[in-house]
Design an enzyme around this catalytic site. Structure first.
Site, PDB file in Angstrom:
ATOM      1  N   LYS A  22       0.840  -1.209   0.000  1.00 32.97           N
ATOM      2  CA  LYS A  22       0.000   0.000   0.000  1.00 32.97           C
ATOM      3  C   LYS A  22       0.867   1.247   0.000  1.00 32.97           C
ATOM      4  O   LYS A  22       0.681   2.149  -0.818  1.00 32.97           O
ATOM      5  CB  LYS A  22      -0.898  -0.011   1.249  1.00 32.97           C
ATOM      6  CG  LYS A  22      -1.522   1.350   1.570  1.00 32.97           C
ATOM      7  CD  LYS A  22      -2.415   1.307   2.787  1.00 32.97           C
ATOM      8  CE  LYS A  22      -1.745   1.484   4.129  1.00 32.97           C
ATOM      9  NZ  LYS A  22      -1.370   2.854   4.477  1.00 32.97           N
ATOM     10  N   ASN A  23       1.823   1.291   0.925  1.00 28.08           N
ATOM     11  CA  ASN A  23       2.579   2.540   1.102  1.00 28.08           C
ATOM     12  C   ASN A  23       3.594   2.792  -0.006  1.00 28.08           C
ATOM     13  O   ASN A  23       4.098   3.904  -0.140  1.00 28.08           O
ATOM     14  CB  ASN A  23       3.248   2.566   2.480  1.00 28.08           C
ATOM     15  CG  ASN A  23       2.218   2.729   3.578  1.00 28.08           C
ATOM     16  OD1 ASN A  23       1.061   3.053   3.300  1.00 28.08           O
ATOM     17  ND2 ASN A  23       2.612   2.499   4.828  1.00 28.08           N
ATOM     18  N   CYS A 116      -5.299  12.858  13.225  1.00 31.38           N
ATOM     19  CA  CYS A 116      -5.351  11.441  12.871  1.00 31.38           C
ATOM     20  C   CYS A 116      -5.356  10.663  14.178  1.00 31.38           C
ATOM     21  O   CYS A 116      -4.820  11.134  15.187  1.00 31.38           O
ATOM     22  CB  CYS A 116      -4.116  11.128  12.036  1.00 31.38           C
ATOM     23  SG  CYS A 116      -3.819   9.408  11.754  1.00 31.38           S
ATOM     24  N   ARG A 121       0.433  14.299  13.361  1.00 34.26           N
ATOM     25  CA  ARG A 121       0.909  14.115  11.994  1.00 34.26           C
ATOM     26  C   ARG A 121       0.922  15.416  11.176  1.00 34.26           C
ATOM     27  O   ARG A 121       0.203  15.562  10.187  1.00 34.26           O
ATOM     28  CB  ARG A 121       0.093  13.025  11.298  1.00 34.26           C
ATOM     29  CG  ARG A 121       0.200  11.714  12.035  1.00 34.26           C
ATOM     30  CD  ARG A 121      -0.481  10.595  11.334  1.00 34.26           C
ATOM     31  NE  ARG A 121       0.281  10.102  10.198  1.00 34.26           N
ATOM     32  CZ  ARG A 121      -0.126   9.113   9.407  1.00 34.26           C
ATOM     33  NH1 ARG A 121      -1.273   8.520   9.625  1.00 34.26           N
ATOM     34  NH2 ARG A 121       0.610   8.699   8.400  1.00 34.26           N
ATOM     35  N   ASP A 304       4.689   0.537  12.131  1.00 34.85           N
ATOM     36  CA  ASP A 304       3.523  -0.160  11.575  1.00 34.85           C
ATOM     37  C   ASP A 304       3.441  -1.624  12.011  1.00 34.85           C
ATOM     38  O   ASP A 304       2.473  -2.315  11.699  1.00 34.85           O
ATOM     39  CB  ASP A 304       3.537  -0.091  10.036  1.00 34.85           C
ATOM     40  CG  ASP A 304       3.282   1.324   9.535  1.00 34.85           C
ATOM     41  OD1 ASP A 304       2.793   2.158  10.310  1.00 34.85           O
ATOM     42  OD2 ASP A 304       3.574   1.592   8.358  1.00 34.85           O
ATOM     43  N   ARG A 396      -8.659  -0.607   4.445  1.00 33.78           N
ATOM     44  CA  ARG A 396      -7.799   0.448   3.906  1.00 33.78           C
ATOM     45  C   ARG A 396      -6.421  -0.105   3.547  1.00 33.78           C
ATOM     46  O   ARG A 396      -5.759   0.428   2.670  1.00 33.78           O
ATOM     47  CB  ARG A 396      -7.614   1.567   4.940  1.00 33.78           C
ATOM     48  CG  ARG A 396      -8.840   2.406   5.157  1.00 33.78           C
ATOM     49  CD  ARG A 396      -8.512   3.570   6.056  1.00 33.78           C
ATOM     50  NE  ARG A 396      -7.263   4.168   5.612  1.00 33.78           N
ATOM     51  CZ  ARG A 396      -6.410   4.826   6.387  1.00 33.78           C
ATOM     52  NH1 ARG A 396      -6.687   5.010   7.646  1.00 33.78           N
ATOM     53  NH2 ARG A 396      -5.303   5.321   5.903  1.00 33.78           N
TER      54      ARG A 396
HETATM   55  N1  EPU Z   1       6.425  14.669  10.761  1.00 36.32           N
HETATM   56  C1  EPU Z   1       6.540  16.001  11.083  1.00 36.32           C
HETATM   57  N2  EPU Z   1       6.339  16.910  10.083  1.00 36.32           N
HETATM   58  C2  EPU Z   1       6.072  16.548   8.793  1.00 36.32           C
HETATM   59  C3  EPU Z   1       5.977  15.179   8.483  1.00 36.32           C
HETATM   60  C4  EPU Z   1       6.166  14.256   9.495  1.00 36.32           C
HETATM   61  O1  EPU Z   1       6.780  16.368  12.225  1.00 36.32           O
HETATM   62  O2  EPU Z   1       5.918  17.438   7.945  1.00 36.32           O
HETATM   63  C5  EPU Z   1       6.623  13.652  11.815  1.00 36.32           C
HETATM   64  C6  EPU Z   1       5.374  12.820  12.072  1.00 36.32           C
HETATM   65  O3  EPU Z   1       4.471  13.466  12.931  1.00 36.32           O
HETATM   66  C7  EPU Z   1       5.956  11.562  12.663  1.00 36.32           C
HETATM   67  C8  EPU Z   1       7.281  11.410  11.916  1.00 36.32           C
HETATM   68  O4  EPU Z   1       7.562  12.702  11.367  1.00 36.32           O
HETATM   69  O5  EPU Z   1       6.209  11.763  14.017  1.00 36.32           O
HETATM   70  C9  EPU Z   1       7.283  10.406  10.797  1.00 36.32           C
HETATM   71  O6  EPU Z   1       6.166  10.611   9.966  1.00 36.32           O
HETATM   72  P1  EPU Z   1       6.218  10.309   8.400  1.00 36.32           P
HETATM   73  O7  EPU Z   1       6.062  11.583   7.647  1.00 36.32           O
HETATM   74  O8  EPU Z   1       7.416   9.483   8.121  1.00 36.32           O
HETATM   75  O9  EPU Z   1       4.914   9.439   8.200  1.00 36.32           O
HETATM   76  P2  EPU Z   1       3.937   9.441   6.960  1.00 36.32           P
HETATM   77  O10 EPU Z   1       4.677   9.672   5.704  1.00 36.32           O
HETATM   78  O11 EPU Z   1       2.771  10.308   7.251  1.00 36.32           O
HETATM   79  C10 EPU Z   1       4.185   6.892   6.425  1.00 36.32           C
HETATM   80  C11 EPU Z   1       3.265   5.722   6.282  1.00 36.32           C
HETATM   81  C12 EPU Z   1       2.756   5.314   7.663  1.00 36.32           C
HETATM   82  C13 EPU Z   1       3.951   4.946   8.528  1.00 36.32           C
HETATM   83  C14 EPU Z   1       4.919   6.128   8.596  1.00 36.32           C
HETATM   84  C15 EPU Z   1       6.179   5.813   9.365  1.00 36.32           C
HETATM   85  C16 EPU Z   1       2.321   6.050   4.094  1.00 36.32           C
HETATM   86  C17 EPU Z   1       1.137   6.390   3.265  1.00 36.32           C
HETATM   87  N3  EPU Z   1       2.159   6.083   5.417  1.00 36.32           N
HETATM   88  O12 EPU Z   1       3.416   7.941   6.996  1.00 36.32           O
HETATM   89  O13 EPU Z   1       1.944   4.167   7.460  1.00 36.32           O
HETATM   90  O14 EPU Z   1       3.509   4.630   9.822  1.00 36.32           O
HETATM   91  O15 EPU Z   1       5.291   6.536   7.265  1.00 36.32           O
HETATM   92  O16 EPU Z   1       6.838   4.740   8.810  1.00 36.32           O
HETATM   93  O17 EPU Z   1       3.373   5.721   3.576  1.00 36.32           O
HETATM   94  C18 EPU Z   1       0.178   2.687   7.928  1.00 36.32           C
HETATM   95  O18 EPU Z   1       0.419   2.131   6.842  1.00 36.32           O
HETATM   96  O19 EPU Z   1      -0.602   2.186   8.781  1.00 36.32           O
HETATM   97  C19 EPU Z   1       0.811   3.961   8.232  1.00 36.32           C
HETATM   98  C20 EPU Z   1       0.357   4.794   9.161  1.00 36.32           C
END
Ligand code: EPU
Length: 417
Positions: A22-23, A116, A121, A304, A396
């Site tokens: 998915k991701n 969320c 996030r 995850d 999802r």
């Molecule tokens: N963060 C910030 N600012 C930003 C972006 C992120 O502070 O602008 C922080 C977040 O709050 C968090 C950390 O950075 O504390 C990491 O977040 P990240 O941006 O890496 O997460 P994401 O891209 O929103 C993806 C996956 C998640 C997975 C995380 C961590 C996708 C669509 N989602 O989320 O997957 O948990 O990386 O590996 O790729 C899931 O599949 O259940 C899921 C939640």
């Protein structure tokens, strides 16, 4: 609404084939916005989040056809720069259209994703990065409004390694003028998969998979095809199931290199893990040992997989300390697991799990994908019946989860509520 009913206590035996990730699929489908021809993707999982992405791409003017695991996208007719609230609220990853829209149309209006269940996030690092590339960003009426005359390469340092932020900036930088260097970039396999497709489209992305990614901008990109990599979290979930329920499961079509942290922890519990080139076999008998877990960005232990491992710890020997360092509120499953007889105490971002000899089935529900998966695992091993509501969260992110478990010998069914 559907629910899942499980009669626990059956050992699991056999093999399952892991679906596409998915991701990895989400940003790759979005990357089709960077070109004006037909891109073709294989092994795309059939999930609600994929459909939400397709709906968003179609709203932006792309033509999309989908047949089983094959998705074709032609973004030649891209004629909208707006991702509305109604589509973004269904799936946070919609923010990934910001970079491609800015790069291609020089403007984007994308609804702010909002809170969320697992944490605040924020998307501040996506926005700061776009500003560094020369975009003007305003937040108005719940929307990110971004404009640029031309994106220009820049050096961007991420305060926190962000998966989505790295993907968004990588896509935008491909069509920026000059060189972009992303420092403290996320190193997840999904980043490498995206870089590979971008390079197949004619981009020049170097270093993906390390914490420094260099992108030399090009004028245009051409459409390309990709086969989506296997879902490492789905694979990990089945590996934990084998250890938990007792039995012998062969997880086929997975990439063991993406699962190093989970394999290591499972071995420490005493489960037998045999790694092949594209498969992993997990066998276990009897009670396993508790292990401590701390979630980290890749290649550390994935957030995850935290909820699923916690279930294993609830019935393991001794105490296990589980620390969640990525998201501030990712213990949603704990109160439901406690209702099933688990002994868990939360203190800030750490959960102390004291192993009990058995869980007992109960009606449960969760408000997050991985928390819901952990309740399925708990139901598989609990005594009696477990009824899991709100399973749209599972839909999802897991393709045909209950069918795969049924095939392995679980007494599991989906019913209409
Ligand atoms: N963060 C910030 N600012 C930003 C972006 C992120 O502070 O602008 C922080 C977040 O709050 C968090 C950390 O950075 O504390 C990491 O977040 P990240 O941006 O890496 O997460 P994401 O891209 O929103 C993806 C996956 C998640 C997975 C995380 C961590 C996708 C669509 N989602 O989320 O997957 O948990 O990386 O590996 O790729 C899931 O599949 O259940 C899921 C939640």
């Amino acid at each position: 609404m559907d629910k899942i009913i499980i009669e626990g206590g059956r050992p699991l035996q056999g093999s399952i084939t892991v679906s596409g990730s998915k991701n990895a699929a989400l940003p790759i489908l979005v990357s089709s916005l960077l070109t004006d021809g037909m891109s073709e993707y294989e092994n795309v999982p059939q999930l609600r989040d994929i459909q939400s992405t397709i709906d968003l791409l179609m709203h932006l003017g792309a033509r999309v056809s989908r047949r089983a695991g094959r998705v074709c996208i032609d973004a030649g007719g891209l004629d909208s720069h707006e991702a509305p609230y109604d589509l973004v609220r269904k799936m946070r990853a919609s923010i990934l259209v910001l970079g491609p829209l800015l790069a291609r149309l020089k403007r984007a209006r994308v609804s702010l994703p909002g809170g969320c269940a697992i944490g605040a996030r924020p998307i501040n690092l996506h926005l700061k990065g776009m500003e560094r590339l020369g975009a003007t960003i305003e937040l108005k009426h719940g929307y990110v409004e971004a404009r640029t005359k031309q994106l220009r390469g820049a050096e961007i340092y991420f305060d926190v390694a962000t998966v989505g932020g790295t993907e968004n900036l990588m896509m935008a930088a491909c069509l920026a003028e000059g060189q972009t260097i992303l420092r403290n970039a996320a190193r997840e396999p999904e980043i490498t998969a995206l870089a590979e497709i971008l390079n197949a489209m004619g981009a020049d992305v170097q270093g993906a998979g390390s914490s420094v990614i260099t992108i030399n901008g090009v004028e245009t990109l051409k459409p390309a095809g990709a086969t989506i990599i296997p879902d490492r979290i789905e694979a990990g979930t089945f590996m934990v199931a084998a250890a938990l329920a007792g039995g012998d499961i062969r997880v086929e079509n997975c990439e063991p290199e993406h699962l190093g942290a989970s394999i290591n922890k499972l071995r420490l519990t005493g489960a037998e893990v045999n790694v092949g080139s594209q498969s992993i076999q997990v066998c276990s008998q009897g009670r396993l040992n508790g292990v401590d877990i701390k979630t980290q960005p890749f290649p550390g232990f994935p957030t995850d997989m935290q909820a699923q491992f916690m279930v294993l710890m609830t019935i393991a020997k001794g105490q296990s300390l589980i620390s969640e360092t990525i998201f501030e509120n990712r213990f949603i499953h704990v109160s439901e697991l406690k209702r099933m007889g688990a002994d868990i105490t939360i203190n800030g971002n750490a959960a102390m799990v004291r192993g009990v000899t058995k869980l007992s089935g109960a009606p449960v529900m969760a408000t997050d994908l991985r928390a819901s998966a952990s309740l399925v695992l708990a139901g598989l091993v609990a005594e009696g019946t477990t009824e899991i509501s709100r399973i749209y969260h599972l839909d999802r992110g897991y393709e045909a989860l209950e069918e795969k478990f049924f095939k392995l010998g679980a007494a599991i069914k989906r019913v209409k509520e």
